[in-house]
Scaffold this motif. Sequence first.
Motif, PDB file in Angstrom:
ATOM      1  N   ARG A   1       0.850  -1.196   0.000  1.00 17.08           N
ATOM      2  CA  ARG A   1       0.000   0.000   0.000  1.00 17.08           C
ATOM      3  C   ARG A   1       0.883   1.242   0.000  1.00 17.08           C
ATOM      4  NH1 ARG A   1      -5.654  -0.315   2.618  1.00 17.08           N
ATOM      5  NH2 ARG A   1      -6.138  -2.467   2.142  1.00 17.08           N
ATOM      6  N   ILE A   2       0.485   2.192  -0.810  1.00 13.16           N
ATOM      7  CA  ILE A   2       1.179   3.470  -0.874  1.00 13.16           C
ATOM      8  C   ILE A   2       0.196   4.544  -0.432  1.00 13.16           C
ATOM      9  CG2 ILE A   2       2.448   5.100  -2.317  1.00 13.16           C
ATOM     10  CD1 ILE A   2       3.767   2.353  -2.199  1.00 13.16           C
ATOM     11  N   ARG A   3       0.501   5.192   0.670  1.00 12.43           N
ATOM     12  CA  ARG A   3      -0.353   6.254   1.192  1.00 12.43           C
ATOM     13  C   ARG A   3       0.324   7.594   0.930  1.00 12.43           C
ATOM     14  NH1 ARG A   3      -1.083   7.682   7.273  1.00 12.43           N
ATOM     15  NH2 ARG A   3      -2.737   9.231   7.140  1.00 12.43           N
ATOM     16  N   ASN A   4      -0.364   8.479   0.226  1.00 15.10           N
ATOM     17  CA  ASN A   4       0.147   9.809  -0.089  1.00 15.10           C
ATOM     18  C   ASN A   4      -0.608  10.824   0.764  1.00 15.10           C
ATOM     19  OD1 ASN A   4       1.061  12.195  -1.174  1.00 15.10           O
ATOM     20  ND2 ASN A   4       0.224  11.854  -3.220  1.00 15.10           N
ATOM     21  N   THR A   5       0.062  11.403   1.754  1.00 16.88           N
ATOM     22  CA  THR A   5      -0.592  12.369   2.633  1.00 16.88           C
ATOM     23  C   THR A   5      -0.452  13.803   2.144  1.00 16.88           C
ATOM     24  OG1 THR A   5       1.351  12.568   4.065  1.00 16.88           O
ATOM     25  CG2 THR A   5      -0.295  10.884   4.660  1.00 16.88           C
ATOM     26  N   ASP A   6       0.249  14.014   1.031  1.00 19.92           N
ATOM     27  CA  ASP A   6       0.350  15.356   0.456  1.00 19.92           C
ATOM     28  C   ASP A   6      -1.029  15.754  -0.066  1.00 19.92           C
ATOM     29  OD1 ASP A   6       0.741  17.492  -1.538  1.00 19.92           O
ATOM     30  OD2 ASP A   6       2.867  17.129  -1.201  1.00 19.92           O
ATOM     31  N   SER A   7      -1.537  16.887   0.374  1.00 18.21           N
ATOM     32  CA  SER A   7      -2.887  17.306  -0.016  1.00 18.21           C
ATOM     33  C   SER A   7      -2.930  18.026  -1.358  1.00 18.21           C
ATOM     34  CB  SER A   7      -3.486  18.205   1.073  1.00 18.21           C
ATOM     35  OG  SER A   7      -2.665  19.356   1.242  1.00 18.21           O
ATOM     36  N   ALA A   8      -1.767  18.287  -1.958  1.00 12.01           N
ATOM     37  CA  ALA A   8      -1.752  19.064  -3.197  1.00 12.01           C
ATOM     38  C   ALA A   8      -1.129  18.352  -4.394  1.00 12.01           C
ATOM     39  CB  ALA A   8      -1.014  20.380  -2.964  1.00 12.01           C
ATOM     40  N   ASN A   9      -0.328  17.324  -4.183  1.00 12.55           N
ATOM     41  CA  ASN A   9       0.424  16.719  -5.281  1.00 12.55           C
ATOM     42  C   ASN A   9       0.227  15.214  -5.355  1.00 12.55           C
ATOM     43  OD1 ASN A   9       2.343  18.907  -6.407  1.00 12.55           O
ATOM     44  ND2 ASN A   9       2.491  19.131  -4.187  1.00 12.55           N
ATOM     45  N   GLN A  10       0.125  14.704  -6.595  1.00 15.06           N
ATOM     46  CA  GLN A  10       0.096  13.256  -6.776  1.00 15.06           C
ATOM     47  C   GLN A  10       1.521  12.729  -6.803  1.00 15.06           C
ATOM     48  OE1 GLN A  10      -1.996  12.617 -10.420  1.00 15.06           O
ATOM     49  NE2 GLN A  10      -0.317  13.219 -11.719  1.00 15.06           N
ATOM     50  N   ALA A  11       1.681  11.480  -6.436  1.00 15.23           N
ATOM     51  CA  ALA A  11       2.988  10.837  -6.429  1.00 15.23           C
ATOM     52  C   ALA A  11       3.048   9.829  -7.566  1.00 15.23           C
ATOM     53  CB  ALA A  11       3.233  10.135  -5.103  1.00 15.23           C
ATOM     54  N   SER A  12       4.171   9.804  -8.250  1.00 16.01           N
ATOM     55  CA  SER A  12       4.432   8.803  -9.274  1.00 16.01           C
ATOM     56  C   SER A  12       5.215   7.685  -8.599  1.00 16.01           C
ATOM     57  CB  SER A  12       5.242   9.433 -10.406  1.00 16.01           C
ATOM     58  OG  SER A  12       5.601   8.463 -11.344  1.00 16.01           O
ATOM     59  N   VAL A  13       4.712   6.447  -8.702  1.00 18.26           N
ATOM     60  CA  VAL A  13       5.280   5.327  -7.957  1.00 18.26           C
ATOM     61  C   VAL A  13       5.619   4.174  -8.890  1.00 18.26           C
ATOM     62  CG1 VAL A  13       4.784   3.616  -6.157  1.00 18.26           C
ATOM     63  CG2 VAL A  13       3.940   5.952  -5.906  1.00 18.26           C
ATOM     64  N   THR A  14       6.773   3.573  -8.683  1.00 17.74           N
ATOM     65  CA  THR A  14       7.142   2.330  -9.358  1.00 17.74           C
ATOM     66  C   THR A  14       7.484   1.313  -8.277  1.00 17.74           C
ATOM     67  OG1 THR A  14       7.989   3.474 -11.303  1.00 17.74           O
ATOM     68  CG2 THR A  14       8.741   1.208 -10.959  1.00 17.74           C
TER      69      THR A  14
END
Length: 160
Positions: free
Chosen positions: A23-36
């Motif tokens: 699971r990848i949790r992104n807590t940044d409220s403004a930006n999407q994260a690119s994940v590999t």
Amino acid sequence: MTITFTSGPIDNTSLLINPVEVRIRNTDSANQASVTIRFVNESTSPETLVSSNSFLVNASSTESLSFNPVGISSFLIEIEVSLANRSDEVTATTVQPTATLFSGATFVEFERFLVSNPEQLQEIDYPETPQLNLFVPDSIGCDGTINGDVTLGGVPPTWN
């Protein structure tokens, strides 16, 4: 900025771990994260890449991916994260990868990932994560109970 997290080798000599959920949790409220996410067979020499998956995790959201390590006695999970317009330190604390290992439907282990290669070495002040311990009897009838405790680094916290 791009930062890489790793689980380190995960022992599966019993070959019972199946599946692994990342699971990848992104807590940044403004930006999407690119994940590999890369699944690597550590039981071969040299190690071999089993699979690689890339996707986006939107701001303030969680995505997951399952992996089946059938026949692999040792593996590791590597997660590369790029968070637009954010430093390595912010990326390392905002995007939080975890993995849960199962033996069939039975929980085996919960893995936290370590930062393995920021662009420059730095002190990252991670928030403390409490550990929840549940003590479950072999069977629970209508009158059974489940109890447990919460610890921080093996020590019960002081609640304010």
